[in-house]
Write an enzyme that holds these catalytic residues in place. Sequence first.
Site, PDB file in Angstrom:
ATOM      1  N   TYR A   5      88.800  71.386  85.140  1.00 25.60           N
ATOM      2  CA  TYR A   5      87.761  71.644  84.145  1.00 25.60           C
ATOM      3  C   TYR A   5      86.571  72.369  84.777  1.00 25.60           C
ATOM      4  O   TYR A   5      86.068  73.363  84.224  1.00 25.60           O
ATOM      5  CB  TYR A   5      87.299  70.332  83.516  1.00 25.60           C
ATOM      6  CG  TYR A   5      86.136  70.499  82.551  1.00 25.60           C
ATOM      7  CD1 TYR A   5      86.337  70.960  81.249  1.00 25.60           C
ATOM      8  CD2 TYR A   5      84.831  70.205  82.952  1.00 25.60           C
ATOM      9  CE1 TYR A   5      85.274  71.132  80.376  1.00 25.60           C
ATOM     10  CE2 TYR A   5      83.763  70.368  82.078  1.00 25.60           C
ATOM     11  CZ  TYR A   5      83.996  70.827  80.795  1.00 25.60           C
ATOM     12  OH  TYR A   5      82.942  71.000  79.929  1.00 25.60           O
ATOM     13  N   VAL A  14      81.834  78.049  71.640  1.00 24.98           N
ATOM     14  CA  VAL A  14      81.718  76.640  72.039  1.00 24.98           C
ATOM     15  C   VAL A  14      83.058  76.066  72.467  1.00 24.98           C
ATOM     16  O   VAL A  14      83.125  75.123  73.258  1.00 24.98           O
ATOM     17  CB  VAL A  14      81.133  75.806  70.874  1.00 24.98           C
ATOM     18  CG1 VAL A  14      80.896  74.360  71.297  1.00 24.98           C
ATOM     19  CG2 VAL A  14      79.827  76.419  70.357  1.00 24.98           C
ATOM     20  N   ALA A  15      84.156  76.605  71.957  1.00 24.36           N
ATOM     21  CA  ALA A  15      85.493  76.048  72.182  1.00 24.36           C
ATOM     22  C   ALA A  15      85.830  75.964  73.663  1.00 24.36           C
ATOM     23  O   ALA A  15      85.446  76.816  74.463  1.00 24.36           O
ATOM     24  CB  ALA A  15      86.535  76.897  71.463  1.00 24.36           C
ATOM     25  N   ARG A  69      91.326  74.374  65.477  1.00 26.55           N
ATOM     26  CA  ARG A  69      92.692  74.552  65.968  1.00 26.55           C
ATOM     27  C   ARG A  69      93.715  74.404  64.862  1.00 26.55           C
ATOM     28  O   ARG A  69      94.774  75.023  64.899  1.00 26.55           O
ATOM     29  CB  ARG A  69      92.986  73.548  67.091  1.00 26.55           C
ATOM     30  CG  ARG A  69      92.278  73.860  68.392  1.00 26.55           C
ATOM     31  CD  ARG A  69      92.869  73.064  69.540  1.00 26.55           C
ATOM     32  NE  ARG A  69      92.659  71.643  69.373  1.00 26.55           N
ATOM     33  CZ  ARG A  69      91.619  70.980  69.882  1.00 26.55           C
ATOM     34  NH1 ARG A  69      90.684  71.638  70.545  1.00 26.55           N
ATOM     35  NH2 ARG A  69      91.506  69.689  69.719  1.00 26.55           N
ATOM     36  N   GLY A 114      73.603  70.124  80.149  1.00 29.41           N
ATOM     37  CA  GLY A 114      73.823  68.885  80.873  1.00 29.41           C
ATOM     38  C   GLY A 114      74.710  67.952  80.077  1.00 29.41           C
ATOM     39  O   GLY A 114      75.329  68.341  79.088  1.00 29.41           O
ATOM     40  N   LEU A 115      74.787  66.699  80.499  1.00 30.03           N
ATOM     41  CA  LEU A 115      75.584  65.697  79.791  1.00 30.03           C
ATOM     42  C   LEU A 115      74.900  65.425  78.449  1.00 30.03           C
ATOM     43  O   LEU A 115      73.742  65.010  78.403  1.00 30.03           O
ATOM     44  CB  LEU A 115      75.676  64.428  80.632  1.00 30.03           C
ATOM     45  CG  LEU A 115      76.705  63.379  80.205  1.00 30.03           C
ATOM     46  CD1 LEU A 115      78.113  63.963  80.188  1.00 30.03           C
ATOM     47  CD2 LEU A 115      76.646  62.178  81.135  1.00 30.03           C
ATOM     48  N   VAL A 116      75.623  65.667  77.363  1.00 26.43           N
ATOM     49  CA  VAL A 116      75.014  65.653  76.032  1.00 26.43           C
ATOM     50  C   VAL A 116      75.115  64.271  75.399  1.00 26.43           C
ATOM     51  O   VAL A 116      76.189  63.663  75.353  1.00 26.43           O
ATOM     52  CB  VAL A 116      75.682  66.696  75.118  1.00 26.43           C
ATOM     53  CG1 VAL A 116      74.973  66.737  73.759  1.00 26.43           C
ATOM     54  CG2 VAL A 116      75.660  68.081  75.765  1.00 26.43           C
ATOM     55  N   LYS A 160      85.277  76.125  83.784  1.00 25.54           N
ATOM     56  CA  LYS A 160      83.935  76.392  83.262  1.00 25.54           C
ATOM     57  C   LYS A 160      83.146  77.321  84.193  1.00 25.54           C
ATOM     58  O   LYS A 160      82.379  78.173  83.729  1.00 25.54           O
ATOM     59  CB  LYS A 160      83.167  75.082  83.069  1.00 25.54           C
ATOM     60  CG  LYS A 160      83.740  74.168  81.995  1.00 25.54           C
ATOM     61  CD  LYS A 160      83.843  74.837  80.631  1.00 25.54           C
ATOM     62  CE  LYS A 160      82.518  75.092  79.963  1.00 25.54           C
ATOM     63  NZ  LYS A 160      82.649  75.619  78.579  1.00 25.54           N
ATOM     64  N   LYS A 162      89.059  66.786  60.204  1.00 21.75           N
ATOM     65  CA  LYS A 162      88.104  67.754  60.734  1.00 21.75           C
ATOM     66  C   LYS A 162      87.622  68.722  59.657  1.00 21.75           C
ATOM     67  O   LYS A 162      86.425  69.056  59.586  1.00 21.75           O
ATOM     68  CB  LYS A 162      88.728  68.513  61.907  1.00 21.75           C
ATOM     69  CG  LYS A 162      88.994  67.605  63.103  1.00 21.75           C
ATOM     70  CD  LYS A 162      89.596  68.360  64.269  1.00 21.75           C
ATOM     71  CE  LYS A 162      89.811  67.411  65.451  1.00 21.75           C
ATOM     72  NZ  LYS A 162      90.409  68.089  66.616  1.00 21.75           N
TER      73      LYS A 162
END
Length: 353
Positions: free
Chosen positions: A169, A85-86, A38, A199-201, A173, A45
């Site tokens: 969200y 991925v963003a 961004r 899933g939850l990473v 998605k 970053k």
Amino acid sequence: MESKSWCKVCVTGGAGYIGSALVHSLLQKGYIVHATLRNLGDESKVGLLRGFPYAEERLYLFEAVFYKPQEFEQAIQGCKFVFHVATPIYDTSGYENKDKIVATINAVKQIADVCIQSTTVRRLVYTASLVAASPLKDDGSGYKTTMDESCWTPLHINVPYSNDIIKEYIKAKTKGEQEILKIGDEKASKLEVVTLSCGLVGGRGHLPYVASSVMTLISQVINNATRYYLLRHIEELLGKIPIVHIEDVCRAHIFCAEKPLVNGRFLCSSSYVTSADIAKYYLENYPHLHLNQEFIWTLALSRVSCFRRYLEGPTREIKWGSTKLEDKGFSYKHNIKTILDDCIEYAKRFGNI
């Protein structure tokens, strides 16, 4: 496939938890990587990505904002694979389009169009979320017997532990993934599209802080009520909690790009567990961390009976039914043990535990 030494790929959202890990993995495999951020003025970053091995020779950074999807065009040009991925950010001040759902759909359309117009992009891999794959029945009467690629979250059903931000969200998605799959299904489209619903990473990443998904997985240990209620929401939405290691997520992304004849929707999770399973693992393997019982006592009249019921887990018969990735030849390297152990180590590293 062609030699990776000259093969260019693009990763949108390259400085996030998944994005930075994917950039690192792609560089390790020999790809030339175009990564978007961004703000190229954010030294923390930029420095993170520039510090990866092989970054000096094969990493190129581009500034692109989700709410201005046309800015991704330069980064995509000349690439063979694009990893989208963003995700939308919550601070939308300064952007004309502040609707995250509309922004998500617009970005998907714009990025897909740029991929098609480039004539070089062969496949677009979209990082989706399993929150879009709820096995809840449309009539709200309970869950389907299995959770697999046929499941889509019924957006009209109110799920416990939700709030407006979570609802927005999930809708973004869900709508975004449906839109990009529609583009891939169009006969006139020359673009191969894969959505990887993760899933939850968990697991150790490259960020200089603990990622939000990891904080959710350790919420019962760090006594974070907000994150714990998010964990419970995921459990109520999906029947159980699908979890996956960050390394397997990166491997799955690259697999879905490189493997011939891969397209469409894939669910990505190595374990499908309850919040009770997670609490039980921490209690048995990290007793010194003293889980706050307030976050594991639920759904019963007395604390004693509730605690017993919680550790026994919910009585839902729902099962994990997705084998599409494995059927194509992918195999997971990490189970619940290594996922949760690495979450603990990650949090210890930065003083969260």
